[in-house]
Design a protein around this motif. Structure first.
Motif, mmCIF file in Angstrom:
data_model
loop_
_atom_site.group_PDB
_atom_site.id
_atom_site.type_symbol
_atom_site.label_atom_id
_atom_site.label_comp_id
_atom_site.label_asym_id
_atom_site.label_seq_id
_atom_site.Cartn_x
_atom_site.Cartn_y
_atom_site.Cartn_z
ATOM 1 N N GLU A 292 0.908 -1.061 0.099
ATOM 2 C CA GLU A 292 0.018 -0.070 -0.019
ATOM 3 C C GLU A 292 0.864 1.393 -0.050
ATOM 4 O OE1 GLU A 292 -3.386 2.311 2.869
ATOM 5 O OE2 GLU A 292 -2.580 0.375 3.406
ATOM 6 N N ASP A 293 1.777 1.225 0.584
ATOM 7 C CA ASP A 293 2.652 2.368 0.820
ATOM 8 C C ASP A 293 3.477 2.716 -0.647
ATOM 9 O OD1 ASP A 293 4.164 4.356 2.610
ATOM 10 O OD2 ASP A 293 5.983 3.435 1.713
ATOM 11 N N PHE A 294 3.796 1.498 -1.164
ATOM 12 C CA PHE A 294 4.485 1.820 -2.517
ATOM 13 C C PHE A 294 3.549 2.449 -3.420
ATOM 14 C CE2 PHE A 294 5.406 0.178 -6.917
ATOM 15 C CZ PHE A 294 6.602 0.771 -7.147
ATOM 16 N N LEU A 295 2.398 1.839 -3.286
ATOM 17 C CA LEU A 295 1.290 2.451 -4.358
ATOM 18 C C LEU A 295 0.949 3.728 -4.022
ATOM 19 C CD1 LEU A 295 -1.137 -0.908 -4.734
ATOM 20 C CD2 LEU A 295 0.523 -0.024 -6.380
ATOM 21 N N GLY A 296 0.928 4.142 -2.733
ATOM 22 C CA GLY A 296 0.479 5.301 -2.364
ATOM 23 C C GLY A 296 1.618 6.327 -3.029
ATOM 24 N N ARG A 297 2.858 5.977 -2.598
ATOM 25 C CA ARG A 297 3.915 6.666 -3.548
ATOM 26 C C ARG A 297 4.007 6.883 -4.703
ATOM 27 N NH1 ARG A 297 9.935 4.753 -1.943
ATOM 28 N NH2 ARG A 297 8.799 4.515 0.168
ATOM 29 N N ILE A 298 3.531 6.096 -5.573
ATOM 30 C CA ILE A 298 3.562 6.265 -7.051
ATOM 31 C C ILE A 298 2.292 7.274 -7.270
ATOM 32 C CG2 ILE A 298 2.737 4.942 -9.241
ATOM 33 C CD1 ILE A 298 5.619 4.458 -8.136
ATOM 34 N N ALA A 299 0.973 6.923 -6.855
ATOM 35 C CA ALA A 299 -0.023 7.957 -6.892
ATOM 36 C C ALA A 299 0.431 9.555 -6.275
ATOM 37 C CB ALA A 299 -1.160 7.619 -6.174
ATOM 38 N N ILE A 300 1.121 9.450 -5.335
ATOM 39 C CA ILE A 300 1.534 10.833 -5.150
ATOM 40 C C ILE A 300 2.489 11.597 -5.930
ATOM 41 C CG2 ILE A 300 2.466 12.258 -3.025
ATOM 42 C CD1 ILE A 300 1.604 10.178 -1.234
ATOM 43 N N VAL A 301 3.498 10.878 -6.325
ATOM 44 C CA VAL A 301 4.439 11.425 -7.244
ATOM 45 C C VAL A 301 3.660 11.739 -8.729
ATOM 46 C CG1 VAL A 301 6.371 10.678 -8.773
ATOM 47 C CG2 VAL A 301 6.307 10.105 -6.238
ATOM 48 N N PHE A 302 2.911 10.903 -8.806
ATOM 49 C CA PHE A 302 2.308 11.384 -10.377
ATOM 50 C C PHE A 302 1.261 12.389 -10.106
ATOM 51 C CE2 PHE A 302 -1.447 10.744 -12.791
ATOM 52 C CZ PHE A 302 -0.859 10.742 -14.302
#
Length: 221
Positions: free
Chosen positions: A4-14
């Motif tokens: 979940e943390d990795f997916l959240g990181r991708i979403a925030i960066v995008f």
């Protein structure tokens, strides 16, 4: 395995990268052809762009979580607290008043630059969600437990001045409530993760600084 943390990181960066690009476009227009914009307007736009880029950098390099708030409410609160005012600015027109806009730009510039300082100090502990990553013991986090939210409040007030209307007042009030709830969610997970947080919370005020108080510890917000 995608966490979940990795997916959240991708979403925030995008999302933050897109916002940074759109924030930088007016600067490119100004430097290439428009010389009518005020220096304060340009400085404010530049500060917003740099702040967004710093969020991208800190998100990419952030530390793994030691604890994260559970449930849907902390997540909705964090997302709404982050992006609500951007939506509000699209829904409400700016005032046709030079005095109001100059005042608003000044407040937004102060709020953005001070937020940059807080985010820089927070460093790799930064997270939009209520997450505990690392304790930060110096700088603005020794004055109040949530300095970033205080700085963002100055930005919000500037936005209200710029787009003043009853709708904007209602949205800003909701924004303050969301940020307060967001801070409480953060404190709940911090208390679970870091035993020393209770002592810190007793010594350092939550939002209003006590200038003669002692320094303390804090990891987020």
């Amino acid at each position: 395995m995608l966490t979940e943390d990795f997916l959240g990181r991708i979403a925030i960066v995008f999302v933050m990268t897109i916002l940074a690009v759109f924030s930088a476009i007016p600067l490119l227009v100004y430097f290439r052809q428009d010389t009518s914009a005020s220096s304060l307007a340009v400085a404010t736009q530049a500060a917003a762009t740099v702040f967004l880029l710093l969020q991208v950098l800190m998100t990419v390099s952030r530390l793994p979580p030691k604890g994260t708030a559970r449930g849907i409410e902390p997540r909705i609160t964090s997302v709404a607290g982050t992006f609500l005012m951007l939506v509000a600015m699209l829904l409400t027109p700016a005032l046709d008043s030079e005095a109001a806009q100059v005042t608003a730009l000044g407040l937004i510039f102060i709020g953005t630059t001070s937020s940059f300082v807080c985010l820089y100090w927070l460093g790799r502990s930064f997270s939009l969600m209520a997450t505990a990553r690392r304790l930060v013991t110096t700088g603005p986090y020794s004055i109040v437990r949530h300095p970033l939210y205080i700085c963002e409040a100055i930005f919000i007030i500037g936005t209200v001045v710029s787009h003043f209307s009853m709708l904007m007042m209602v949205i800003a009030s909701l924004q303050f409530l969301l940020q307060y709830r967001r801070a409480k969610n953060e404190e709940a997970i911090l208390r679970q993760t870091f035993p020393e947080y209770n002592d810190y919370a007793r010594r350092v005020p939550m939002l209003l600084p006590r200038f003669l108080g002692r320094t303390g510890i804090n990891p987020s917000g």
